[in-house]
Write a protein that holds these residues in place. Structure first.
Motif, PDB file in Angstrom:
ATOM      1  N   GLN A 257      35.513  38.705  45.481  1.00 56.89           N
ATOM      2  CA  GLN A 257      34.986  40.058  45.346  1.00 56.89           C
ATOM      3  C   GLN A 257      36.040  40.927  44.690  1.00 56.89           C
ATOM      4  N   GLN A 258      35.660  41.582  43.625  1.00 56.38           N
ATOM      5  CA  GLN A 258      36.609  42.438  42.918  1.00 56.38           C
ATOM      6  C   GLN A 258      35.906  43.705  42.490  1.00 56.38           C
ATOM      7  N   GLN A 259      36.479  44.813  42.855  1.00 52.49           N
ATOM      8  CA  GLN A 259      35.964  46.095  42.406  1.00 52.49           C
ATOM      9  C   GLN A 259      36.603  46.432  41.075  1.00 52.49           C
ATOM     10  N   VAL A 260      35.791  46.512  40.047  1.00 53.46           N
ATOM     11  CA  VAL A 260      36.283  46.829  38.711  1.00 53.46           C
ATOM     12  C   VAL A 260      36.001  48.287  38.444  1.00 53.46           C
ATOM     13  N   SER A 261      37.038  49.058  38.362  1.00 51.78           N
ATOM     14  CA  SER A 261      36.874  50.483  38.104  1.00 51.78           C
ATOM     15  C   SER A 261      36.598  50.720  36.638  1.00 51.78           C
ATOM     16  N   GLY A 262      35.881  51.782  36.349  1.00 55.35           N
ATOM     17  CA  GLY A 262      35.614  52.115  34.960  1.00 55.35           C
ATOM     18  C   GLY A 262      36.814  52.667  34.238  1.00 55.35           C
ATOM     19  N   LEU A 263      37.821  53.114  34.985  1.00 56.23           N
ATOM     20  CA  LEU A 263      39.008  53.675  34.354  1.00 56.23           C
ATOM     21  C   LEU A 263      39.998  52.568  34.051  1.00 56.23           C
ATOM     22  N   GLY A 264      40.639  52.694  32.934  1.00 54.75           N
ATOM     23  CA  GLY A 264      41.693  51.757  32.586  1.00 54.75           C
ATOM     24  C   GLY A 264      41.178  50.559  31.825  1.00 54.75           C
ATOM     25  N   ILE A 265      41.954  50.103  30.901  1.00 52.98           N
ATOM     26  CA  ILE A 265      41.567  48.925  30.137  1.00 52.98           C
ATOM     27  C   ILE A 265      42.008  47.688  30.894  1.00 52.98           C
ATOM     28  N   VAL A 266      41.302  46.610  30.753  1.00 50.88           N
ATOM     29  CA  VAL A 266      41.645  45.366  31.427  1.00 50.88           C
ATOM     30  C   VAL A 266      41.659  44.249  30.398  1.00 50.88           C
ATOM     31  N   PHE A 267      42.308  43.156  30.763  1.00 55.71           N
ATOM     32  CA  PHE A 267      42.371  41.990  29.910  1.00 55.71           C
ATOM     33  C   PHE A 267      41.368  40.962  30.413  1.00 55.71           C
ATOM     34  N   SER A 268      40.703  40.322  29.510  1.00 54.43           N
ATOM     35  CA  SER A 268      39.730  39.303  29.879  1.00 54.43           C
ATOM     36  C   SER A 268      40.447  38.015  30.268  1.00 54.43           C
ATOM     37  N   SER A 269      39.709  37.128  30.932  1.00 51.94           N
ATOM     38  CA  SER A 269      40.307  35.855  31.343  1.00 51.94           C
ATOM     39  C   SER A 269      40.669  35.005  30.138  1.00 51.94           C
ATOM     40  N   GLU A 270      39.934  35.144  29.024  1.00 52.80           N
ATOM     41  CA  GLU A 270      40.277  34.385  27.817  1.00 52.80           C
ATOM     42  C   GLU A 270      41.627  34.826  27.265  1.00 52.80           C
ATOM     43  N   MET A 271      41.893  36.136  27.346  1.00 49.63           N
ATOM     44  CA  MET A 271      43.177  36.631  26.850  1.00 49.63           C
ATOM     45  C   MET A 271      44.336  36.088  27.670  1.00 49.63           C
ATOM     46  N   ILE A 272      44.246  36.179  28.990  1.00 49.39           N
ATOM     47  CA  ILE A 272      45.356  35.725  29.818  1.00 49.39           C
ATOM     48  C   ILE A 272      45.492  34.214  29.738  1.00 49.39           C
ATOM     49  N   CYS A 273      44.395  33.515  29.542  1.00 51.26           N
ATOM     50  CA  CYS A 273      44.462  32.057  29.394  1.00 51.26           C
ATOM     51  C   CYS A 273      45.237  31.694  28.132  1.00 51.26           C
ATOM     52  N   GLU A 274      44.922  32.335  27.024  1.00 48.44           N
ATOM     53  CA  GLU A 274      45.625  32.037  25.781  1.00 48.44           C
ATOM     54  C   GLU A 274      47.096  32.425  25.876  1.00 48.44           C
ATOM     55  N   ALA A 275      47.392  33.587  26.455  1.00 46.76           N
ATOM     56  CA  ALA A 275      48.784  34.005  26.591  1.00 46.76           C
ATOM     57  C   ALA A 275      49.563  33.052  27.495  1.00 46.76           C
ATOM     58  N   THR A 276      48.923  32.563  28.545  1.00 42.91           N
ATOM     59  CA  THR A 276      49.598  31.624  29.445  1.00 42.91           C
ATOM     60  C   THR A 276      49.916  30.315  28.731  1.00 42.91           C
ATOM     61  N   ILE A 277      48.989  29.828  27.948  1.00 41.80           N
ATOM     62  CA  ILE A 277      49.239  28.593  27.197  1.00 41.80           C
ATOM     63  C   ILE A 277      50.350  28.809  26.178  1.00 41.80           C
ATOM     64  N   ASP A 278      50.363  29.966  25.544  1.00 37.43           N
ATOM     65  CA  ASP A 278      51.458  30.266  24.613  1.00 37.43           C
ATOM     66  C   ASP A 278      52.803  30.229  25.324  1.00 37.43           C
ATOM     67  N   ARG A 279      52.851  30.776  26.526  1.00 39.91           N
ATOM     68  CA  ARG A 279      54.107  30.786  27.275  1.00 39.91           C
ATOM     69  C   ARG A 279      54.524  29.366  27.655  1.00 39.91           C
ATOM     70  N   ILE A 280      53.561  28.531  28.034  1.00 39.81           N
ATOM     71  CA  ILE A 280      53.885  27.141  28.372  1.00 39.81           C
ATOM     72  C   ILE A 280      54.438  26.415  27.154  1.00 39.81           C
ATOM     73  N   MET A 281      53.795  26.596  26.025  1.00 41.10           N
ATOM     74  CA  MET A 281      54.275  25.942  24.810  1.00 41.10           C
ATOM     75  C   MET A 281      55.668  26.440  24.427  1.00 41.10           C
ATOM     76  N   GLU A 282      55.912  27.686  24.690  1.00 37.47           N
ATOM     77  CA  GLU A 282      57.237  28.230  24.401  1.00 37.47           C
ATOM     78  C   GLU A 282      58.294  27.604  25.305  1.00 37.47           C
ATOM     79  N   LEU A 283      57.957  27.436  26.594  1.00 40.95           N
ATOM     80  CA  LEU A 283      58.914  26.834  27.515  1.00 40.95           C
ATOM     81  C   LEU A 283      59.105  25.345  27.246  1.00 40.95           C
ATOM     82  N   MET A 284      58.142  24.726  26.602  1.00 40.97           N
ATOM     83  CA  MET A 284      58.248  23.311  26.294  1.00 40.97           C
ATOM     84  C   MET A 284      59.018  23.041  25.018  1.00 40.97           C
TER      85      MET A 284
END
Length: 1621
Positions: free
Chosen positions: A450-477
């Motif tokens: 359960q997550q309350q998503v407020s209308g205020l503020g911009i948020v990042f989608s799960s696709e964005m954080i997924c891609e950024a996380t993979i980029d970070r893994i590749m960088e550490l590798m």
């Protein structure tokens, strides 16, 4: 008049109807029922028959109408009847060209005699048309066929053949958006039917085949659209005729709204036509509809014509007409839309900052801009999301919400900007609170989380954080740089890389547990990326280890269990296993052992989850599992537990593997280790009249080392943390110090995964409320001595403060609860001094606070420090600043001295003006009660006093007398401690409430200082009396430990208005050695401040030995980390502040030197150094600056080498020439989020990335190869937080510590940035070519022609600025500068914004000077086109200008100003007006545009703060009046229409405020704003006034004022006169 007669409205209407029928050639003697009986052949014959009766000529109409008019007395009613007939005829006759022409002729004739009131006629006509198009009851008016006509129709012209049947327009066409006006003179519904039925078609009106269902047919749909077109065309002609007269603004507004409604809802494809014939009909209709479209456009152009300015063109900009779907292929409409886009884009230029796409949070400031604006002042809701970056629309309004994030296209500029923010966050590791507020739950987990998503503020989608996380893994590798040669550097680099993996795994665990990443999608994308770059990464099992961390999370196991492609997913997971480790990893370290066996652990886990996977599991991995089991059996064999302090690297690595394979046995083993030394009993002394109790206490052992805890699985950390919590807060045994320390270290090792609010979760979970003091003491000690930095890192200091306040309020009145209360109070002091926001103590703003006077006064001091050194972050905090001060000062008994108040910021200084000190009343009350108090104290405190008198005193003394107990004891003692009974005094003070003891201390200090003044007046030696007073206080505090040290010292420094108070404090701290000896003993006992590195075992001492008699209280509950010395720790900085305020800088230096060993334990010593340097900037001598800096552990702070050498020298020389450029380069490389290329990036950002991204990465690798340094984990920073925060604050400390004048510092920084060139960013050999300094060609042009010798002579040579030369700019970090010169602008803006306002004023002055040196800005000989070209060239985004080698000084400077503005707190934004004031007087259009370009981007931030917004708007009008004012002395050959973009921007500013930033077309301008604009417009020239007349309060000229109901009744605004020229 004799010929006139009274008549009913119906008679008037019928008479007018007959007159018009006569001239229109319409027959009225055919009944509707008769026409219904006619056959089709009869109807055709009747229609085509020639009528011999001709209508009168048109020229006679006016005469006949006037004769008819003369027959009626009520002319207004006659006018209404006539208008109603005209409305009906226009609707009915629109398809007949000749009849329509006659109606237009008739309107012109009636208008010529002023019969038509156009202001009411046109809105009523439009309402009637809208009703006819939408109301089924009036569909007959548009369904009517061609009526009978005479042989010579209107104008004696024979009509054409029969017109086709018409029908009303589609029912989906909405009515007018305006409130419908009553149609003047409209008859009742039956009368309308009767009047129109005689002209009906012979088709039966009752035939169901021709009812509303007939409308849905395709042929009739086109017919209806045709009739609609002809109707709208004639209406537009009527409107154009009416516009020739001076209509009222409200009529213009109605017309404009209807025209927009027609254009916005034009869509013939709503007719559901799909076949080829229908498409052909649609195309035919599109061609035929151009007539009414063109007519509507003609009306729109006439309304927005700037010569008449009936409607401001800005109204078209946010109308949405340019976004109409299925736009017709019409050149005229395209021209309008093109003009809208052109002018909208010009507004966008003024509303967006230069390099807007580069503005991204650096996580280097204490505050991350939230852009949260609640509707009422108060604390933001915890569910409101912050905005890590803003996606502004074209007009500057921020776009919010999850939907925005989901609609961002992959590969777009906004997508890359979001990934840039996320990648930087994955590097800098901001707090989990930030991640929770900006990330969305993945769609697949929405049902479970359960997550309350407020209308205020911009948020990042799960696709964005997924891609950024993979980029970070590749960088550490990526493999470590091959240029690292030495063994020590290799080991350091590997250790740093492993630490990065550990920190990343902690965050990855949090993201997976919170459901922010779709695990199955993540595995799929990671496997795809992994296989594509497998040859470029190291062959290690880091990815396998990372996935093993999250394998036991519930949503992960659930996702694997329900995955339809389960076997394929498992194969992908197993594909990350690497059988051979890389050479760099196979070095025998614990992590190499972990990585070697982790694949076995994961294989066993997969097998246990799904036995069917046995067939494709590697048997060797299963065999390794047996090795782990055998090792564990061997280690647990025997009676003694495994010694975790003596594990070798191999054993430690195997235990790490075990924590993944067998979590519970590993957890039990650790708990057994912590309990291995058994327990003992400890008796507890009860209070007076109460029996004693006994504690069961664990014997001490050694805590687990950080080296071991850092590598165990996070799942084990979660279990171990829960078990230790249960022992501490719910068990019957008092835990050992080692167990509590291990618990603290677990929270530090995994701050993202393990953090929990202890008051709201832990204590409630175990039902440990305020009634159980034991667990509460443990928690408060942990917080005060260990966990404050952790809470600050998480941004939870404010909630923790509120929780501790509840304890203070509960226990301050309870007798005997001194230990718990004083510990909570001391913790509260530390929390207050760490707060950097203005908080509310009472949300209802009523009454004083419930805190003690000590805490109230410290809050005022902290507010002063925060406001002066960091500013007020948000406008909402400025709103309740004054109520907060009133709450804090409501119970204050004393004021601060003038020397203290003079350093306060203006908001607090103004609040203290006029307050009366109540010391005289306090002394008077003491004098009245002195006799009684001395008598009681003599009986109680005489050496031979009866001990039983203590109970009598406590039960029978009055509270107003008990507050003078300490004062009476001090009087009786008179410098001779043997004169009083300290045992009785100690017993009484222990049994008093903490609130009474605090009151005693403050009263004693007042009496003491009053007696000193009396003794001096009587001629006694002051120094002798001061020594005696210090000795007496030392006796109370340190000899017999009767009073809390921190409260006594705070009470003394709060009385600094007395000249002797600080001298007593200095005597206590410096002249007497008791406290210094305690500090030295504490330092030897505790050791270094890095408690996590202490191997143990810890020594448990008696509470009385550590805390003293008074603080130990009435029980002997064991002490863990607390100490009397630690209680004084937050007081030393406050004493330093007070000494500097009183010009005792030498004494302050001595105090810091004497207690330097104590200050190393201060949880916020880094912040203290930064803030005291900023608070007293320019007032602290160099010697004291160096002493303040030495509070820090200088080798552990990332100071530059040049700075350390500079402060180490005694000379007052300026730092080396390249110091400032290297300082900016350090921020650029380590603080500013880097720009990087991406293979999946779209063309919108790809060109830019390709040109600079590779250079950024190359530079980063270059730096890494030379200095194998990684950012520290948060607890290793002296002021825990993000590493970028430490770096930025270090740069600020360096600037504040320099001995050179601030104006020279600012000038040097600005000159470096504005002269950064693309040539330096693109050529690696530029250093050699410019080794002799910056030549003329290296100075950036200020305009397209500024590279000439004439223009260069007006520019200041950069080489003349200290610290600026080509060698310095190009030499720091080699290729780093060449790669990211444009980011240096962002770094400099960020740095300048952190400095005190003194630097800002100089920055505005320096920037204005550079702009004034640009000759083309003041050149009045150039044409407008030439200046516009120069302006556009000079103010191009530096990012793109660097690519094209077209950078200019002005462009770089304005980009610097915008970067500076974006990082300023809200309070300091008011100072931005100084910049524009320094540019005045404005004499050219170019200067005027530049002023708007500089201030325009502030609009979104200022809209919430109406006073500042109005001041800014007034400033813009003022600079406009400099050029186009009535009294302006400049003569510019420019038409006002050439600054239409500035006119549109002013309208946009007003409407932006009205709509709260959301361009939704809802909202009216504020009356106060229109009043201000009205005053400003009066100062302009007449030719410009009419373009801005709608921004006035004149209801006869402004469409905004005429539609605002409060304009007339509203009194004049006091801000209306804020426009100053």
């Amino acid at each position: 008049m004799e010929g006139r007669r009274p008549s009913s409205f119906q008679a008037m209407r019928m008479a007018v109807q007959d007159l018009f029928n006569l001239y229109l050639g319409r027959s009225s003697n055919v009944k509707s029922e008769d026409s219904a009986k006619e056959t089709t052949l009869q109807l055709r014959k009747r229609i085509t028959a020639i009528n011999r009766d001709l209508p009168p000529r048109n020229e006679q109409f006016l005469l006949d109408f006037q004769q008819l008019q003369a027959q009626f007395l009520d002319q207004e009613q006659f006018r209404s009847a006539t208008e109603s007939v005209l409305f009906a005829l226009i609707v009915q006759c629109n398809s007949h060209t000749l009849q329509a022409d006659f109606l237009l002729f008739a309107l012109q004739m009636l208008s010529s005699i002023n019969f038509i009131n156009w202001d009411s006629f046109l809105p009523s006509l439009l309402s009637a048309v809208s009703a006819a198009e939408t109301s089924p009851s009036q569909s007959g008016q548009m369904n009517a066929g061609t009526p009978s006509v005479s042989s010579g129709a209107a104008g004696n012209t024979i009509p054409n053949s029969t017109l086709p049947n018409s029908s009303m327009t589609q029912s989906s066409n909405p009515a007018s958006p305006l409130t419908s006006l009553n149609i003047i003179g409209t008859p009742p519904h039956g009368l309308v039917d009767a009047a129109t039925s005689i002209y009906q078609s012979p088709v039966k009106g009752s035939d169901p085949s021709y009812t509303g269902q007939q409308i849905l047919s395709r042929g009739v749909g086109l017919s209806k659209c045709s009739v609609m077109g002809s109707l709208r065309q004639i209406v537009c002609k009527v409107i154009l005729a009416g516009l020739e007269h001076n209509l009222k603004p409200i009529a213009h507004s109605d017309i404009f709204s209807h025209m927009l409604s027609w254009l916005l809802n034009w869509n013939p494809r709503q007719q559901n036509m799909s076949d080829e014939h229908d498409n052909m009909n649609i195309r035919k209709f599109e061609r035929s509809s151009c007539n009414w479209l063109h007519s509507s456009l003609s009306v729109v152009w006439a309304l927005v014509d700037e010569d008449r300015c009936r409607i401001p063109f800005y109204e078209l900009l946010h109308s949405g007409i340019q976004f109409v779907d299925n736009i017709p292929d019409d050149e005229a409409l395209f021209a309008l839309i093109l003009e809208i886009h052109r002018r909208r884009d010009k507004i966008a230029i003024h509303t967006q900052m230069l390099d807007q796409h580069l503005h991204c949070p650096s996580f280097a400031t204490l505050r991350i801009a939230a852009q949260i604006y609640p509707s009422i002042p108060g604390e933001p809701l915890p569910t409101i999301r912050s905005a890590p970056l803003t996606y502004p629309s074209v007009l500057g309004e921020p776009l919010h919400g999850e939907d925005v994030a989901l609609t961002i296209q992959r590969g777009s500029l906004d997508w890359e900007r979001a990934l840039r923010c996320l990648r930087h966050a994955l590097h800098t590791m901001p707090s989990p609170d930030w991640w929770k507020r900006v990330l969305c739950v993945a769609p697949c987990y929405r049902q479970h989380i359960q997550q309350q998503v407020s209308g205020l503020g911009i948020v990042f989608s799960s696709e964005m954080i997924c891609e950024a996380t993979i980029d970070r893994i590749m960088e550490l590798m990526q493999p470590l740089s091959t240029t690292i040669s030495s063994t020590s550097n290799i080991s350091s680099a590997e250790a740093n890389r492993w630490q990065e993996w550990l920190s990343f795994a902690d965050l990855f665990f949090l993201l997976m547990r919170s459901g922010n990443i779709d695990f199955l999608d993540f595995v799929d994308k990671l496997a795809s990326r992994y296989s594509s770059v497998e040859q470029q990464i190291v062959r290690t099992n880091h990815v396998t280890w990372l996935l093993a961390q999250v394998f036991r999370i519930e949503i992960v196991t659930s996702a694997l269990g329900t995955d339809p492609k389960k076997m394929e997913t498992i194969r992908k997971i197993l594909s990350f296993h690497k059988e051979r480790l890389s050479d760099q990893s196979a070095n025998g370290s614990p992590q190499s052992t972990l990585l070697e066996f982790i694949s076995s652990s994961q294989t066993l886990r997969v097998w246990s989850m799904n036995p069917s996977t046995r067939e494709f599991l590697n048997p060797e991995e299963l065999q390794k599992g047996k090795q782990i089991d055998e090792w564990w059996k061997q280690m647990t064999k025997g009676e003694h537990a495994m010694d975790y302090l003596k594990l070798d690297d191999k054993s430690m690595g195997m235990f790490w593997v075990l924590s993944h394979t067998m979590t519970q046995p590993a957890c039990d083993a650790i708990m057994n280790w912590l309990n291995s030394n058994g327990i003992t009993e400890l008796p507890m002394q009860g209070s007076i009249g109460q029996p004693s109790e006994r504690y069961v206490l664990m014997h001490e052992t050694c805590p687990l080392p950080m080296s071991l805890l850092s590598g165990v699985s996070l799942h084990l950390c979660v279990r171990l943390t829960a078990q230790i919590e249960e022992t501490m807060f719910a068990g019957q045994v008092v835990p050992s110090i080692a167990m509590v320390e291990t618990y603290v270290r677990l929270l530090l090792v995994a701050p993202h995964s393990l953090f929990r609010p202890h008051f709201n979760q832990v204590l409630q979970r175990y039902n440990t409320g305020l009634s159980k003091t034991g667990p509460l003491l443990i928690l408060l000690e942990m917080l005060n001595c260990r966990l404050i930095p952790l809470y600050r890192y998480h941004g939870k200091v404010k909630p923790l403060f509120y929780d501790v306040v509840k304890i203070i309020v509960t226990f301050k009145g309870k007798r005997g609860e001194h230990r718990l209360f004083r510990l909570a109070e001391n913790l509260c002091i530390n929390l207050i001094l760490s707060l950097r926001d203005i908080i509310l103590l009472k949300k209802d703003f009523k009454g004083p606070t419930e805190l003690t006077e000590t805490l109230n006064r410290i809050m005022v001091i902290n507010l002063a420090i925060t406001i002066k050194t960091r500013g007020v972050a948000e406008f909402e905090q400025m709103v309740f600043l004054q109520p907060l001060l009133e709450q804090l000062l409501g119970t204050s008994q004393h004021i601060w001295s003038e020397k203290t108040i003079r350093h306060f910021p203006p908001p607090i200084r103004d609040a203290l003006i006029g307050r009366v000190d109540k010391r005289a009343q306090s002394i008077q009350a003491w004098q009245q009660a002195e006799g009684t108090v001395i008598n009681q104290c003599t009986q109680l405190l005489s050496p031979a006093a009866d001990p039983t008198y203590v109970v009598t005193y406590l039960n029978h003394s009055f509270p107003q007398h008990r507050q003078y107990l300490c004062a009476g004891a001090w009087i009786i003692m008179d410098g001779h401690p043997e004169h009083i009974n300290t045992a009785n005094l100690g017993r009484v003070l222990k049994e008093l409430s903490p609130e009474e003891v605090t009151s005693n201390i403050y009263t004693m200090v007042d009496v003491l200082l009053h007696n000193i003044q009396l003794q001096v007046q009587r001629g006694y030696n002051l120094q002798e009396f001061l020594l005696k007073s210090s000795a007496s206080l030392a006796f109370f505090m340190w000899t017999h430990e009767l009073l809390p040290v921190d409260i006594v010292l705070l009470a003394l420094i709060d009385r600094d208005d007395d000249p002797h108070a600080l001298r007593i404090v200095v005597g206590l701290l410096l002249d007497r050695k008791e406290f210094q000896q305690r500090v030295n003993h504490y330092f030897k006992l505790r050791g270094p401040p890095e408690h996590w590195a202490n191997p143990g075992p810890f020594q448990r001492n008696e509470p009385q030995q550590l805390l003293g008699n008074h603080l130990a209280g009435k029980d002997r509950y064991p002490v863990f980390f607390d100490d009397m010395v630690m209680r004084a720790l937050p007081v030393i900085p406050l004493i330093t502040y007070r000494l500097i305020e009183n010009d005792a800088t030498d004494t302050a230096e001595k105090v810091l030197a004497a207690y330097s060993e104590l200050m190393v334990y201060h949880p916020f010593r880094f912040t203290f150094v930064r803030e005291i340097l900023a608070y007293f900037y320019g007032l602290i001598p160099s010697k004291l600056v160096v002493r303040i800096l030495r509070i820090l552990d200088l080798p552990k702070i990332p100071f530059s080498e040049a700075f350390l050498q500079h402060i180490g020298s005694n000379s007052g020389l300026c730092p080396p020439p390249d110091y400032f450029s290297n300082l900016l380069l350090g921020l650029l490389n380590k603080v500013i989020p880097p720009i990087r290329s991406s293979a999946s990036m779209g063309d919108s950002f790809g060109t830019f990335s390709r040109t600079v991204g590779n250079r950024v990465q190359a530079a980063a690798q270059s730096v890494a190869s030379n200095v194998p340094e990684s950012q520290k984990v948060f607890y290793q920073n002296q002021d825990p937080g993000t590493y970028t925060q430490l770096l930025l604050e270090t740069a600020v400390i360096e600037i504040l510590s320099l001995r050179m004048p601030y104006n020279q510092i600012v000038s040097t920084l600005v000159q470096i940035v504005v002269h950064v060139q693309p040539t330096q960013a693109q050529s690696s050999h530029s250093m050699q070519s410019m080794s002799s300094g910056i030549s003329q060609s290296s100075i950036l042009p200020a305009s397209p022609s500024a590279a000439t010798a004439d223009s260069m002579s007006t520019s200041r040579s950069a080489a003349s600025v200290p610290g600026l030369n080509a060698t310095s700019i190009a030499s720091g970090s080699n290729n780093a500068v060449q790669a990211s010169s444009y980011l240096m602008i962002q770094a400099c803006g960020l740095l300048l914004a952190q400095l005190p306002p003194t630097f800002h004023i100089q920055f505005y002055t320096e920037a204005a000077r550079i702009i004034k040196d640009c000759w083309w800005l003041t050149d009045v000989t150039k044409s407008s086109m030439e200046l516009d070209t120069a302006f556009g060239y000079a103010l191009w985004d530096p990012t793109w200008a660097f690519q094209d080698n077209t950078s200019t000084t002005i462009g770089n400077l304005v980009a610097l100003v915008h970067a500076f503005f974006s990082n300023l707190p809200h309070e300091w934004l008011e100072g931005t007006h100084t910049f524009i004031k320094n540019l005045r007087p404005i004499t050219t259009i170019a200067q005027l545009r530049l002023a708007f370009r500089i201030m325009g981007p502030l609009l979104p931030r200022l809209v919430i703060a109406r006073p500042l917004f109005k001041k800014t708007l007034a400033l813009l009008f003022s600079v406009l009046a400099d050029v186009f004012g009535r009294n302006s002395q400049t003569s510019i050959p420019v038409e006002p229409t050439e600054i239409s973009d500035l006119i549109d921007f002013l309208h946009h500013a007003v409407m932006y405020e009205a709509q709260g930033g959301a361009q939704n077309g809802i909202g009216k301008p504020k009356p106060e704003t229109l009043s201000l604009c009205s005053k400003a417009v009066e100062l302009l020239r007449p030719e410009l006034q009419h373009l801005l007349r709608h921004l006035t309060t004149d209801i006869n000229s402004s469409i905004y004022a005429s539609t605002h109901p409060k304009i007339v009744q509203r009194p004049p605004s006091p801000l209306a006169g804020a426009v100053v020229i």
